[in-house]
Motif scaffolding. Structure first.
Motif, PDB file in Angstrom:
ATOM      1  N   GLY A 235       0.730  -1.178   0.034  1.00 32.06           N
ATOM      2  CA  GLY A 235      -0.144  -0.017   0.115  1.00 32.06           C
ATOM      3  C   GLY A 235       0.885   1.147  -0.051  1.00 32.06           C
ATOM      4  N   VAL A 236       1.899   1.504   0.741  1.00 30.25           N
ATOM      5  CA  VAL A 236       2.862   2.208   0.809  1.00 30.25           C
ATOM      6  C   VAL A 236       3.606   2.434  -0.396  1.00 30.25           C
ATOM      7  N   LEU A 237       4.190   1.481  -0.979  1.00 31.25           N
ATOM      8  CA  LEU A 237       5.002   1.450  -2.373  1.00 31.25           C
ATOM      9  C   LEU A 237       3.827   1.832  -3.435  1.00 31.25           C
ATOM     10  N   LYS A 238       2.556   1.487  -3.529  1.00 31.89           N
ATOM     11  CA  LYS A 238       1.738   1.976  -4.400  1.00 31.89           C
ATOM     12  C   LYS A 238       1.366   3.104  -4.454  1.00 31.89           C
ATOM     13  N   GLY A 239       1.511   3.742  -3.347  1.00 25.19           N
ATOM     14  CA  GLY A 239       1.229   5.343  -3.029  1.00 25.19           C
ATOM     15  C   GLY A 239       2.400   5.962  -3.800  1.00 25.19           C
ATOM     16  N   LEU A 240       3.600   5.586  -3.263  1.00 24.87           N
ATOM     17  CA  LEU A 240       4.881   6.258  -3.941  1.00 24.87           C
ATOM     18  C   LEU A 240       4.731   6.190  -5.309  1.00 24.87           C
ATOM     19  N   ALA A 241       4.493   5.154  -5.870  1.00 29.20           N
ATOM     20  CA  ALA A 241       4.411   5.030  -7.345  1.00 29.20           C
ATOM     21  C   ALA A 241       3.276   5.849  -7.906  1.00 29.20           C
ATOM     22  N   LYS A 242       2.387   5.990  -7.224  1.00 31.28           N
ATOM     23  CA  LYS A 242       1.313   7.093  -7.939  1.00 31.28           C
ATOM     24  C   LYS A 242       1.922   8.359  -7.976  1.00 31.28           C
ATOM     25  N   ILE A 243       2.443   8.948  -6.958  1.00 33.67           N
ATOM     26  CA  ILE A 243       2.859  10.249  -7.010  1.00 33.67           C
ATOM     27  C   ILE A 243       4.099  10.367  -8.195  1.00 33.67           C
ATOM     28  N   SER A 244       5.073   9.290  -7.990  1.00 32.74           N
ATOM     29  CA  SER A 244       5.924   9.227  -9.192  1.00 32.74           C
ATOM     30  C   SER A 244       5.407   9.421 -10.578  1.00 32.74           C
ATOM     31  N   GLY A 245       4.457   8.548 -10.731  1.00 35.04           N
ATOM     32  CA  GLY A 245       3.800   8.446 -12.025  1.00 35.04           C
ATOM     33  C   GLY A 245       2.865   9.650 -12.692  1.00 35.04           C
ATOM     34  N   ALA A 246       2.403  10.195 -11.583  1.00 30.16           N
ATOM     35  CA  ALA A 246       1.733  11.703 -11.568  1.00 30.16           C
ATOM     36  C   ALA A 246       2.441  12.773 -12.016  1.00 30.16           C
ATOM     37  N   ILE A 247       3.982  12.725 -11.549  1.00 29.36           N
ATOM     38  CA  ILE A 247       4.783  13.788 -11.933  1.00 29.36           C
ATOM     39  C   ILE A 247       5.531  13.461 -13.352  1.00 29.36           C
ATOM     40  N   MET A 248       5.549  12.165 -13.581  1.00 30.94           N
ATOM     41  CA  MET A 248       5.835  11.646 -14.834  1.00 30.94           C
ATOM     42  C   MET A 248       4.985  12.314 -16.215  1.00 30.94           C
ATOM     43  N   ILE A 249       3.858  12.095 -15.774  1.00 31.01           N
ATOM     44  CA  ILE A 249       2.968  12.692 -16.874  1.00 31.01           C
ATOM     45  C   ILE A 249       2.989  14.031 -17.244  1.00 31.01           C
ATOM     46  N   GLY A 250       3.364  15.037 -16.091  1.00 31.01           N
ATOM     47  CA  GLY A 250       3.789  16.337 -16.369  1.00 31.01           C
ATOM     48  C   GLY A 250       4.861  16.274 -16.899  1.00 31.01           C
TER      49      GLY A 250
END
Length: 394
Positions: A235-250
């Protein structure tokens, strides 16, 4: 090797790493006393080579420290507190590696201290030097909290008092030197290929170092937990990945927009070395991680490993492209890292791995210390199996 308070298990792998450290230490001494010309293949045409690629990559990956610090200490996302110490250790080890490499790659290594007394404040390199030095000092103080839980306990309460200010400074300093590392290459408008030469380059360096930080922490968590046979909080790692992925989109949107505005978007599909390497960097390092991140696969360890592996590979490739690929046509052939350059680099990396394993086996890195439950001053710290339990006494 084991004592009552310290332990470091000797294994064949660690013996091999130690041998590499000793061998590379001899090579480093040879380089320092004979000069760059005798030990490396660097020359006036290619003054920056393998070691600057390693430095830029290591600094970017060490962004794990400040990105997690921003999430936990600035934005107060408490769910990520469990990985804060991991991120600090990764970053601290990364910057030690960078500083050692920097001393080896400068021609007059004995003059490394001069920027402290001779301020060239108009130079991005000066800003990088001072910012990295200050950041390393802040990280050393932060790491001092972990150390003084076990040794030097009288200093612990003093470090705790200044820690809030130190953490904020440490979270903000990398925004300067991560961007300035990209700004260095704005000095080469006639040498760096248009696919990478851009006024936005400092921003691209900064943003990429931030989004790769959570990926580095996630991968380290999976690997270390597997070795220690511990359960991973996906759950923690998935949360980190989501933040990383969102910034990647930008980041991807900025990249495409920048290429379009500068009129070099067709160069991406030119079919030459630069175009193909740029495509590889963006597809494998950005687009594929985004697709994995926002798919059900990210909830599984295999998906998380694929996501983090691609993100890290993309950052490594982006630095290689800026330093080497993007300048190859203008500077021409003539540089291939010498075996001594490779030997020293591998040895330094081996030393970092050994230091990391010693630290995690002897200090509370994976399990953050819990604060005392009362306001009484007396307390004792019991460190066992990487878990810190507080006992208060009147």
């Amino acid at each position: 090797m084991a004592t009552k308070n310290w332990s470091f298990k000797i294994t064949p792998v660690r013996m091999m790493l130690l041998a590499l450290v000793v061998f590379s230490g001899l090579l480093a001494v040879y380089r320092l006393f004979t000069g760059l010309g005798a030990a490396t293949n660097l020359n006036d045409q290619w003054p920056w080579g393998l070691w600057i690629i390693v430095d830029l990559t290591a600094v970017a990956l060490a962004g794990a420290g400040y990105s997690i610090a921003v999430l936990t200490h600035i934005l107060h996302i408490k769910r990520f507190n469990s990985v804060a110490r991991r991120a600090l250790l990764i970053s601290f080890m990364g910057y030690i590696f960078v500083l050692l490499t920097l001393i080896l790659e400068i021609g007059r290594w004995d003059n490394f201290w001069r920027p402290f007394v001779s301020w060239g404040y108009h130079s991005p390199m000066f800003e990088v030097f001072m910012c990295i030095s200050a950041y390393f000092l802040m990280q050393a103080i932060e790491f001092g909290e972990i150390v003084t839980e076990k040794i030097g306990k009288p200093a612990y309460k003093w470090i705790r008092k200044i820690l809030p200010v130190v953490v904020i400074i440490a979270a903000l300093l990398p925004f300067g030197h991560q961007a300035s590392l990209g700004a260095l290459y704005l000095a080469f408008p006639d040498k760096l290929h248009p696919l990478w030469y851009s006024p936005m380059l400092p921003w691209f360096f900064l943003i990429s170092s931030f989004f790769v930080g959570p990926a580095v922490v996630a991968l380290e968590t999976i690997l270390s937990s597997r070795l220690r046979k511990e359960k991973v909080d996906m759950g923690v790692l998935k949360g980190l990945a989501k933040i990383s992925g969102a910034i990647m989109i930008g980041y991807l949107a900025l990249k495409i927009g920048d290429l379009s505005v500068r009129g070099v978007l067709p160069a991406v599909l030119a079919g030459n070395l630069e175009g193909n390497m740029f495509l590889l960097e963006m597809v494998v390092g950005v687009i594929i991680p985004i697709l994995i991140c926002f798919s059900p696969w990210i909830a599984k360890k295999s998906g998380m490993v694929a996501f983090t592996g691609c993100a890290i590979f993309g950052i490594v490739l982006s630095r290689v492209n800026v330093v080497f690929v993007g300048m190859y046509n203008t500077l021409g052939p003539g540089y291939v890292p010498s075996w001594i350059e490779w030997g020293i680099t591998i040895g330094l990396l081996s030393a970092v791995i050994l230091a990391y394993t010693f630290i995690v086996e002897n200090f509370a890195v994976f399990s953050p210390a819990k604060k005392p439950t009362s306001k009484e001053e007396g307390y004792t710290v019991s460190l066992r199996k990487q878990e810190v339990s507080w006992q208060t006494s009147k």
